[in-house]
Design a protein around this motif. Structure first.
Motif, PDB file in Angstrom:
ATOM      1  N   GLN A 284      51.230  54.591 -10.645  1.00 53.78           N
ATOM      2  CA  GLN A 284      50.843  55.041 -11.980  1.00 53.78           C
ATOM      3  C   GLN A 284      49.392  55.527 -12.029  1.00 53.78           C
ATOM      4  OE1 GLN A 284      53.226  55.213 -14.411  1.00 53.78           O
ATOM      5  NE2 GLN A 284      54.573  54.447 -12.790  1.00 53.78           N
ATOM      6  N   VAL A 285      48.592  55.142 -11.055  1.00 46.53           N
ATOM      7  CA  VAL A 285      47.179  55.533 -11.031  1.00 46.53           C
ATOM      8  C   VAL A 285      47.081  57.044 -10.848  1.00 46.53           C
ATOM      9  CG1 VAL A 285      44.992  55.254  -9.801  1.00 46.53           C
ATOM     10  CG2 VAL A 285      46.554  53.302 -10.072  1.00 46.53           C
ATOM     11  N   PRO A 286      46.215  57.732 -11.583  1.00 52.29           N
ATOM     12  CA  PRO A 286      46.090  59.187 -11.422  1.00 52.29           C
ATOM     13  C   PRO A 286      45.481  59.576 -10.068  1.00 52.29           C
ATOM     14  CG  PRO A 286      45.182  58.458 -13.524  1.00 52.29           C
ATOM     15  CD  PRO A 286      45.420  57.224 -12.703  1.00 52.29           C
ATOM     16  N   ARG A 287      46.044  60.598  -9.451  1.00 46.59           N
ATOM     17  CA  ARG A 287      45.508  61.319  -8.286  1.00 46.59           C
ATOM     18  C   ARG A 287      45.368  60.503  -7.005  1.00 46.59           C
ATOM     19  NH1 ARG A 287      42.764  63.110 -12.668  1.00 46.59           N
ATOM     20  NH2 ARG A 287      41.042  61.706 -12.343  1.00 46.59           N
TER      21      ARG A 287
ATOM     22  N   LEU B  77      62.946  61.984 -17.496  1.00 44.26           N
ATOM     23  CA  LEU B  77      64.318  61.873 -17.005  1.00 44.26           C
ATOM     24  C   LEU B  77      65.246  62.897 -17.643  1.00 44.26           C
ATOM     25  CD1 LEU B  77      64.610  57.988 -16.910  1.00 44.26           C
ATOM     26  CD2 LEU B  77      64.383  59.526 -14.952  1.00 44.26           C
ATOM     27  N   ASP B  78      65.032  63.239 -18.914  1.00 49.65           N
ATOM     28  CA  ASP B  78      65.897  64.226 -19.547  1.00 49.65           C
ATOM     29  C   ASP B  78      65.771  65.586 -18.875  1.00 49.65           C
ATOM     30  OD1 ASP B  78      63.261  64.050 -20.794  1.00 49.65           O
ATOM     31  OD2 ASP B  78      63.959  65.555 -22.205  1.00 49.65           O
ATOM     32  N   GLU B  79      64.586  65.917 -18.393  1.00 48.07           N
ATOM     33  CA  GLU B  79      64.399  67.173 -17.663  1.00 48.07           C
ATOM     34  C   GLU B  79      65.114  67.130 -16.317  1.00 48.07           C
ATOM     35  OE1 GLU B  79      63.140  69.838 -18.760  1.00 48.07           O
ATOM     36  OE2 GLU B  79      61.844  69.300 -20.432  1.00 48.07           O
ATOM     37  N   LEU B  80      65.022  66.008 -15.628  1.00 51.77           N
ATOM     38  CA  LEU B  80      65.663  65.873 -14.324  1.00 51.77           C
ATOM     39  C   LEU B  80      67.178  65.935 -14.454  1.00 51.77           C
ATOM     40  CD1 LEU B  80      63.421  62.976 -12.955  1.00 51.77           C
ATOM     41  CD2 LEU B  80      63.122  65.433 -12.603  1.00 51.77           C
TER      42      LEU B  80
ATOM     43  N   ALA C 284      56.369  59.579 -15.106  1.00 55.60           N
ATOM     44  CA  ALA C 284      57.053  60.048 -16.319  1.00 55.60           C
ATOM     45  C   ALA C 284      58.191  59.136 -16.728  1.00 55.60           C
ATOM     46  CB  ALA C 284      57.578  61.465 -16.086  1.00 55.60           C
ATOM     47  N   ALA C 285      58.736  58.355 -15.796  1.00 49.52           N
ATOM     48  CA  ALA C 285      59.896  57.514 -16.114  1.00 49.52           C
ATOM     49  C   ALA C 285      59.589  56.544 -17.243  1.00 49.52           C
ATOM     50  CB  ALA C 285      60.351  56.758 -14.873  1.00 49.52           C
TER      51      ALA C 285
ATOM     52  N   GLY D 298      54.030  66.203  -7.631  1.00 47.88           N
ATOM     53  CA  GLY D 298      55.275  66.267  -8.393  1.00 47.88           C
ATOM     54  C   GLY D 298      56.192  65.089  -8.120  1.00 47.88           C
ATOM     55  N   PRO D 299      56.498  64.793  -6.845  1.00 52.46           N
ATOM     56  CA  PRO D 299      57.346  63.636  -6.556  1.00 52.46           C
ATOM     57  C   PRO D 299      56.825  62.328  -7.148  1.00 52.46           C
ATOM     58  CG  PRO D 299      57.233  65.044  -4.634  1.00 52.46           C
ATOM     59  CD  PRO D 299      56.279  65.620  -5.648  1.00 52.46           C
ATOM     60  N   ILE D 300      55.513  62.101  -7.097  1.00 58.74           N
ATOM     61  CA  ILE D 300      54.968  60.870  -7.660  1.00 58.74           C
ATOM     62  C   ILE D 300      55.042  60.880  -9.187  1.00 58.74           C
ATOM     63  CG2 ILE D 300      52.839  59.515  -7.912  1.00 58.74           C
ATOM     64  CD1 ILE D 300      52.224  60.166  -4.987  1.00 58.74           C
ATOM     65  N   ASN D 301      55.021  62.071  -9.764  1.00 57.14           N
ATOM     66  CA  ASN D 301      55.143  62.156 -11.224  1.00 57.14           C
ATOM     67  C   ASN D 301      56.511  61.687 -11.730  1.00 57.14           C
ATOM     68  OD1 ASN D 301      52.628  62.902 -12.209  1.00 57.14           O
ATOM     69  ND2 ASN D 301      52.978  65.087 -11.864  1.00 57.14           N
TER      70      ASN D 301
END
Length: 279
Positions: free
Chosen positions: A157-160, A80-83, A206-207, A199-202
């Motif tokens: 949250q599941v990868p890929r 969130l700090d990056e966003l 990341a949240a 990216g959008p799902i990340n």
């Protein structure tokens, strides 16, 4: 800061380049429009045209993970700090000390954080659909209403796998969620493949690992919520007023989630009221 009379088609931060739609009277007060998931800056087109008609200038970026030149692979790049820092970089690029900030869905969550943490840069705040993050957390703890509506957050949250599944069924899924056909087609052209959705799902992944505080908002604020929103419930919507210290308006619409696309007139009217009162 940039010349006030220059149009902005891109801005850069930390090696990433973000695409921007800059429209409306170039000398008008600036309104920054933050889109949500899984859409893009064109979600604001109908709303923006109504703002231009009364003299406002709009800046609508494709955010981190959506702009082709701003898609880092690392999950932590979506903290969130990056966003928040991305939004502040756009405010700097506008050449204005303050802007009016508007957000929907994830863009709304981000708008709450920008306004709460950097009030001197925000003249007014209008958020569509998304409650204040602290209100959302409180609603989650109070009972099952918001937990049931937010089930998909855990799934993402599941990868890929979420990227692949969503890419394969984008149109069907968005139709079930109530997004109009023309908008689904436009977004699908950019997003309906796994690489574009990573990216959008990340943002969701990341949240959980972010530490940006959800402060009470002191700037003049309007919150617009659809009573038929399948993702965001009444408890969080009504608790939001407790997290705003400044002038506050709550607008409830008989509507679903996609307010910029389906309720552009009401959304624009709420923004205009807020901008006028902040002036």
């Amino acid at each position: 800061m940039r010349n006030l009379d220059e149009r902005i088609t891109t801005f850069s931060r930390d090696g990433l380049r973000f695409d921007v739609t800059d429209a409306g009277p170039i000398g008008g007060d600036v309104v920054v429009l933050l889109h949500g998931f899984p859409t893009d800056r064109t979600s604001w087109d109908r709303v923006a045209s109504r703002l231009h008609a009364v003299g406002l200038r709009t800046l609508a970026p494709d955010q981190r993970g959506y702009s082709p030149a701003a898609r880092p692979e690392d999950r932590d790049a979506y903290r969130l700090d990056e966003l928040v820092a991305d939004v502040l970089a756009l405010v700097d690029a506008s050449g204005r000390e303050q802007v009016h900030l508007v957000g929907h869905d994830w863009g709304g969550a981000l708008a709450w954080l920008v306004a709460g943490n950097h009030p001197t840069r925000i003249a007014s705040l209008t958020v569509l659909s998304t409650p204040h993050p602290a209100a959302m957390s409180r609603a989650w703890r109070r009972g099952n209403e918001q937990r049931l509506k937010s089930w998909y957050m855990a799934a993402l949250q599941v990868p890929r796998l979420p990227e692949r599944a969503m890419a394969a069924g984008y149109d069907r899924l968005m139709a079930r969620c109530g997004l109009p056909p023309d908008d689904r087609s436009r977004y699908a052209a950019k997003l309906a493949h796994a690489d574009a959705l990573a990216g959008p799902i990340n943002w969701y992944r990341a949240a959980r690992h972010s530490d940006v505080g959800a402060h009470r908002v002191q700037v003049p604020t309007t919150y617009v919520w659809g009573s038929r929103d399948p993702f965001l419930g009444r408890t969080a919507a009504e608790l939001t007023r407790e997290h705003v210290r400044g002038d506050y308006e709550f607008v409830e619409l008989d509507a679903g989630h996609w307010l910029p696309e389906t309720r552009d007139a009401e959304s624009a009217a709420a923004i205009l009221r807020r901008v006028a009162r902040a002036g």
